[in-house]
Enzyme design. Structure first.
Site, PDB file in Angstrom:
ATOM      1  N   LYS A   1       0.844  -1.204   0.000  1.00 26.12           N
ATOM      2  CA  LYS A   1       0.000   0.000   0.000  1.00 26.12           C
ATOM      3  C   LYS A   1       0.872   1.245   0.000  1.00 26.12           C
ATOM      4  O   LYS A   1       1.762   1.380   0.860  1.00 26.12           O
ATOM      5  CB  LYS A   1      -0.834   0.032   1.269  1.00 26.12           C
TER       6      LYS A   1
HETATM    7  C1  E4P Z   1      -8.400  -0.019   4.002  1.00 27.37           C
HETATM    8  O1  E4P Z   1      -7.618  -0.448   3.211  1.00 27.37           O
HETATM    9  C2  E4P Z   1      -8.197   1.210   4.795  1.00 27.37           C
HETATM   10  O2  E4P Z   1      -6.892   1.295   5.268  1.00 27.37           O
HETATM   11  C3  E4P Z   1      -9.168   1.285   5.928  1.00 27.37           C
HETATM   12  O3  E4P Z   1     -10.410   0.738   5.542  1.00 27.37           O
HETATM   13  C4  E4P Z   1      -9.295   2.705   6.444  1.00 27.37           C
HETATM   14  O4  E4P Z   1     -10.320   2.752   7.357  1.00 27.37           O
HETATM   15  P1  E4P Z   1     -10.522   3.979   8.359  1.00 27.37           P
HETATM   16  O5  E4P Z   1     -11.094   5.116   7.593  1.00 27.37           O
HETATM   17  O6  E4P Z   1     -11.486   3.433   9.365  1.00 27.37           O
HETATM   18  O7  E4P Z   1      -9.184   4.308   8.949  1.00 27.37           O
END
Ligand code: E4P
Length: 230
Positions: free
Chosen positions: A89
């Protein structure tokens, strides 16, 4: 199969994996912190390798932890080397809008054969550019989009439409789930995957009226057994 789990907890992941309803896992530094992964990259590696092995061949997303471009490139290659099913990522841009990241995405996908999930995106426009750069996955943060007063469903529809129009191969992951309803609505809007926090998956599964119905069936089965044969 459209559901990923947004978790760094191996036992939790295993539980849903065994049900056959999860086809990938996403993490980020905040999720790993919440799930007790503290003490540096050695521990991140241990947990990531454990999860990657558990879910193989399904993908596990692990996020870079630096914003310095050269270090990010090196780290991305290192994370990808931990297991074959690790997807790296990379945020769409730096914390102050620095523009280095898409160049890295393009290079990692094109020259180094590293699968990238471009993350922290709040609009179809950002995701479209990440897809053009060659990302395998583009992550839209649906709950955060809704919380800003925009409609995540509409962003997903627009995004899916342009990805299809230009034959872009990137797959849309919608994350940041906040409500049980998000999952089916975002898939219906055109997400390829929704990455779900475990308690929402449980909320999706358990229905009070199903409980009552199952209780009735079990009670009647017991009553029938006590009554004996004719
Ligand atoms: C997924 O890949 C994201 O990192 C995650 O869903 C982010 O979620 P949040 O907005 O609750 O931090």
């Amino acid at each position: 199969m459209p559901i990923f789990l947004d978790s760094g907890n191996a036992r939790e992941i295993e539980r849903f994996l065994k049900m056959g309803i999860v086809r990938g896992v996403t993490t980020n530094p905040s999720i790993l912190l919440k799930d007790g992964v503290t003490g540096g990259m050695k521990i991140v590696k241990q947990r990531s390798v454990e999860i990657a092995k558990l879910i193989a061949p399904y993908p596990l997303s692990v996020e870079v932890t630096t914003n310095e471009p050269k270090a990010m490139l090196e780290q991305a290659r290192e994370l990808a080397g931990w297991a074959e099913n690790i997807v790296v990522k990379i945020p769409i841009h730096g914390p102050n809008g620095e523009l280095d990241n898409l160049e890295l995405v393009h290079e990692l996908e094109g020259k180094h054969n590293v699968r990238i999930n471009v993350t922290a995106m709040m609009s179809a426009q950002q995701c479209f550019l990440a897809a053009l750069a060659g990302a395998t996955y583009v992550s839209l943060f649906g709950g955060r989009v809704n919380n800003m007063g925009y409609n995540a469903g509409q962003e997903i529809m627009k995004l899916r439409s342009v990805l299809d129009q230009f034959d872009l191969e990137a797959k849309i992951i919608v994350g940041s789930t906040r409500e049980v309803l998000n999952i089916i609505e975002w898939l219906e809007a055109g997400a390829h995957f929704v990455t779900v926090i475990p308690n929402l998956l449980e909320g999706m599964l358990v229905h009070p009226y199903s409980k009552e119905t199952v209780q009735q069936f079990l009670a009647d089965a017991a009553r029938a057994e006590k009554m004996g044969g004719q």
